[in-house]
Scaffold this active site. Structure first.
Site, PDB file in Angstrom:
ATOM      1  N   GLU A  21       0.839  -1.204   0.000  1.00 64.17           N
ATOM      2  CA  GLU A  21       0.000   0.000   0.000  1.00 64.17           C
ATOM      3  C   GLU A  21       0.871   1.249   0.000  1.00 64.17           C
ATOM      4  OE1 GLU A  21      -3.970  -0.571   2.395  1.00 64.17           O
ATOM      5  OE2 GLU A  21      -2.275  -1.273   3.613  1.00 64.17           O
ATOM      6  N   TYR A  53     -15.236  26.504  -0.671  1.00 69.80           N
ATOM      7  CA  TYR A  53     -15.153  25.044  -0.793  1.00 69.80           C
ATOM      8  C   TYR A  53     -14.124  24.597  -1.813  1.00 69.80           C
ATOM      9  CZ  TYR A  53     -18.846  26.133  -4.212  1.00 69.80           C
ATOM     10  OH  TYR A  53     -19.592  26.693  -5.224  1.00 69.80           O
ATOM     11  N   GLU A  73      -8.352   6.188   9.870  1.00 74.38           N
ATOM     12  CA  GLU A  73      -8.824   6.984  11.000  1.00 74.38           C
ATOM     13  C   GLU A  73      -7.940   8.213  11.185  1.00 74.38           C
ATOM     14  OE1 GLU A  73     -10.087   2.705  11.910  1.00 74.38           O
ATOM     15  OE2 GLU A  73      -8.396   3.694  10.929  1.00 74.38           O
ATOM     16  N   LYS A  98     -11.998   3.829   1.228  1.00 71.91           N
ATOM     17  CA  LYS A  98     -10.814   3.111   0.761  1.00 71.91           C
ATOM     18  C   LYS A  98     -11.316   1.924  -0.074  1.00 71.91           C
ATOM     19  CE  LYS A  98      -6.440   1.257   2.504  1.00 71.91           C
ATOM     20  NZ  LYS A  98      -5.644   0.960   3.701  1.00 71.91           N
TER      21      LYS A  98
END
Length: 119
Positions: A21, A53, A73, A98
């Protein structure tokens, strides 16, 4: 409290606990809901009294593309803290997707959802 939502922000990052990863990276998708009072901006038609934004979107993509972390997290927390740096934003909901997580069984998505506020 009013809400400004950004959905489907996509960026390639190198987050995860596995070496593959980190080396190869993968696509992460982020959804945001920013809580703020838009009345002052609407009353004066003034961008300076709300949240830009477009700037938030660029900052979020920069975080996803930036320094790798092990956990989504942690990534979500970094995104939330950046959003709260904007003066008008009082709270934020962050969803980090993910979709290419290294799971050995069929799945559609992995997400973490957090809500953070100034209070």
């Amino acid at each position: 409290m009013d809400r400004v939502a950004l959905r489907g922000l996509r960026a390639r990052g190198h987050h995860g606990v596995f070496p593959q990863e980190r080396a190869e990276g993968q696509t992460f998708v982020v959804d945001l809901v920013l809580g703020l009072d838009t009345r002052p901006a609407a009353a004066g038609d003034d961008l300076a009294k709300t949240v830009h934004y477009g700037v938030v979107a660029e900052e979020v993509v920069g975080i996803v593309q930036g320094e790798p972390v092990d956990l989504i997290e942690t990534l979500a927390e970094r995104i939330a803290q950046q959003c709260l740096k904007h003066e008008a934003v009082q709270e934020v909901e962050v969803v980090v997707h993910k979709p290419d997580a290294p799971i050995t069984v069929p799945f559609d998505d992995v997400t973490i959802t957090i809500t953070r506020s100034r209070v």
